[in-house]
Design an enzyme around this catalytic site. Sequence first.
Site, PDB file in Angstrom:
ATOM      1  CE1 TYR A  17       6.164   2.793   1.709  1.00 34.46           C
ATOM      2  CE2 TYR A  17       5.296   1.016   3.723  1.00 34.46           C
ATOM      3  CZ  TYR A  17       6.106   2.470   2.686  1.00 34.46           C
ATOM      4  OH  TYR A  17       7.294   3.491   3.709  1.00 34.46           O
ATOM      5  CG  ASP A  61       3.971  -4.381 -11.258  1.00 33.45           C
ATOM      6  OD1 ASP A  61       2.825  -3.264 -11.754  1.00 33.45           O
ATOM      7  OD2 ASP A  61       4.704  -3.866 -10.315  1.00 33.45           O
ATOM      8  CG  HIS A  80       2.272  -4.512  -7.944  1.00 32.86           C
ATOM      9  ND1 HIS A  80       3.263  -4.366  -7.762  1.00 32.86           N
ATOM     10  CD2 HIS A  80       0.977  -5.132  -6.926  1.00 32.86           C
ATOM     11  CE1 HIS A  80       3.558  -3.482  -6.666  1.00 32.86           C
ATOM     12  NE2 HIS A  80       2.330  -4.286  -5.775  1.00 32.86           N
ATOM     13  N   GLY A  89       1.413  -1.108  -0.008  1.00 36.50           N
ATOM     14  CA  GLY A  89       0.072  -0.286  -0.472  1.00 36.50           C
ATOM     15  C   GLY A  89       0.981   1.023   0.390  1.00 36.50           C
TER      16      GLY A  89
END
Length: 998
Positions: A239, A429, A482, A142
């Site tokens: 993240y 990605d 991703h 995130g």
Amino acid sequence: MEKQHMKYTFLTKLNFFFLVTLIFHVLIVHGFQIDNQARRLMSWRRSKIRSRVINSYQDETWSTKNIVFDIDDEEELHVGNMEDDLIKYGLPGQPKLNVKFNQYAGYVNVDEKNGRSLFYYFAESASGNASSKPLVLWLNGGPGCSSLGFGAMLELGPFGVKPDGKTLYSRTFAWNKVANVMFLESPAGVGFSYSNTSSDYAQSGDKRTAQDAYRFLVNWFKRFPHYKSRDFYIMGESYAGFYVPELADIIVKSNMLATTNSKIQFKGIMIGNGIMNDVTDEKGQLDYLWSHALISDETHLGIQQHCKTQTDETKICEQFQSTAQTEFGNIDPYNIYGPICPLDDDDSSSSSSRRRIFKKNGYDPCEQHYVRHYLNLPQVQKALHANLPNRWESCSDLTWKDSPSSMFPIYNRLIASGLRILLFSGDVDAVVSVTSTRYSISAMNLTVIKPWHVWHDDTKEVAGYMVVYDGLAFATVRGAGHQVPQFQPRRAFALLNMFFANHFSTFLILLRKKMKVTSVLQLSLSLILCYLSTQKCYAGEADVVREFLKARRVKSTPSINSGLAAAEKRRAVFVSQVGSKEDDKISALPGQPSGVSFDQYSGYVTVDADAGRALFYYFTESTQDPSTKPLVLWLNGGPGCSSFGAGAMMELGPFRVNKDGKTLWLNPFAWNNVANILFLESPAGVGFSYSNTSSDYTTGDEKTRQDSFTFLINWMERFPEYKHRDFYITGESYAGHYVPQLAQLILSYKKTEPNLVINLQGLATGNGIIDDETMNSGTYDFYWTHALISDEVHDGIVLNCNFSAETTSEACNEYIKQADSCQGNIYAYNTYSQLCNSSAYTSLPIHGFDPCSADYVENYLNTAEVQKALNVKDAPYSWDSCNGFIFGSWQDSPHSVLPVFQELMQSGIRVWIYSGDIDHMLSVTTSTYAINKIKPPVKTPWYPWFFQGEVGGYAVEYENLTFVTVRGAGHFVPSYQPGRALTMFSSFINGTLPPHLH
């Protein structure tokens, strides 16, 4: 301060993050949603750099002693018990059969005073011996996004959510089949995790997240004490590229302070498409967008040149940033070739037919909506022991207080500790791209232990590429976005098993510090590894072109004159013919479906009566108003490959062949929907075309264009209604020569014969051979930017290969040999396609294209009944897709047809070049390099064009030339993206640019 090897300043980062935000913003403006995890990451990046609210602290701050603590010194928290967390009756809607593993869910308190508790979901191994399997903690990124919603329910957990939002399906490649997997919603405020102190949500950051995650683990192990001695791994993505090493760093340090009984049996980390280092992440993302033909050359260069400092954020910098958002369009940055879920898919009953198509190809872009609905059902939350007063959301808007600028110092410590480390990247990605990760690893200056090589899953296809460094391994996952386990579940599962088996470290242990890995040894090892990885050769046009291109590098073939003077040596074009239009009419092709309302013809046109040389054609009139539609000639390449077998039966013709090799199905995106299409098998010896003089099969560009011209003149005598009809020439591959050369010859005749019956209006070539120099340099740049070859091999090619010279050096040839050998089992005409007879499936939607289609066509066209219907001479005739003798004995071919293109651009006819952007035999990069070589002025800048509400590709209009990409298409553009190809073709013959979004 930043490490000295970094090239870019903090202010450079500021401007690039603004670009990322603009790209995200345009997706919403166009009316499409993208994955919330992507939205959150891009929003966080902007906040981190632009507003400078986030403390981008240095490693010295992270290393302070108050980050690492002895948990025994902390206040004693309420531990809870395992039995209370057991999901006794299973999850609502889960399959009733074959669920033979325990599931747990609940809260672990990490701050008694503030009432801060983290939620987890835990699935024990389904293998039947959970007690012997390792324990895995999975973290999503995130920051602020849910590992339950993404990791467990969308990617690698035991269940996925069906479109009804109420029931579950078993995931074939769930990771709990080989491990006990725990998903942690972290920090507090994410998913079901919470705090009783609202100010906690304003204090979120990397430090607290790592501390709380460690406290969670210590107390969770007290609740599940039998896992304390189990091998333990931390994994995650996005993240979590920060979360995972930060938590790992604390565990390693705490283990050094702890007693033997309180140590966590920590073995390794595995991170997918994770951020690593601000500077290299950003540079890699910008370069990835450009190298994958998502933004223009001008914008890429403009951002590099004009957005370097804060004072540069003026109108010119902002203009380039704004242009980037327009150019990128509304594609999903987490899978640049994947579909997008329309905004109204919150209603799970809508667009059901589209979702069935996507799911059939292994990926449903709307599944996140189903997960959100499911996790907000009261009965589901009750089963999960969740306590949340508000709706569950996949991502939360937390105020983030601190974040490091780089993970390099932590990685150095983790490497020194001997921890097993695997970094992996899905290669489609665009948010945390494979290029970014490669740049980051390169900046760490690690020693290569096992050079770049192919790795395979259980299908023996190329699953990706791998390189082992002294301290960590890096792997790509071919065709994955991703969220790698969602887009390529089989390959992700195979990679997980390799990691558990310590596949990467075996080689490392043997070589580490025992031998010097020189560049020569690296090259030799890599060549051997790549050679061994090649499982099988796939015959057909791909092999013909590959071998032809290799031969061209030595530049031994003579070049025909590239100017109009080459057309002055003319021969008689009217040849006595046998046959008529009526004789050539096909009443029906064997096995064709009912409801065919257009006329078809096939037969021969003699082009040299003395030699007995005749060319075979197949002609299909338009489905509607053929008398008003233009005539289009289609040519395939090779040289020596069939336009009928490939072009008509596999790409743009009215029919495709079923698996039985006997029956046909209608192609809804056939080009004869908008034009009359003529397929020519040329030169003689290709397909059903023949000559009675065997020496004719030794041919080349000049004879081919002369024969094609003669064919057209005599064919129009047989079909006089097409005289003076608007006429276009189209083709692909080596037809990048055929098409412009034939057009040049027609215009040459037109100069002296104004009433020439051929009314040429334009030409279009797809993924064509245009210029040898740019073809070679573009090919190997494409390989590298698409993670198909190593940094070392690409550097070797750049340093040693002069593709404009007459011959290439021995050193160059060695690097080229290595690069070519590393393509392994990849189908050369579509980087991400599956191979024929593979048990794997691709997650990319290729609209029903079957990689075994060439086999079905060969069977069909070698059927006596079919040959009879086609009016084939001397049937039964042995038809082949390509003639190896012809391409092997090709006599003349210019090293560049750019002069011919320039000549045609000045003639007033329409000139288009188009490229499927995932063909790596004749890539989009080779096309852009060729165009850049002649530097035509831009008339209409680069923009995304659309088909059915999604980006079909990109287009740029130059003065007298238009270049178009087709997104997600391989070399045979109409095969892989038939709808997008028809939209492009319709624009071409209508004299308009491909459509904008309406």
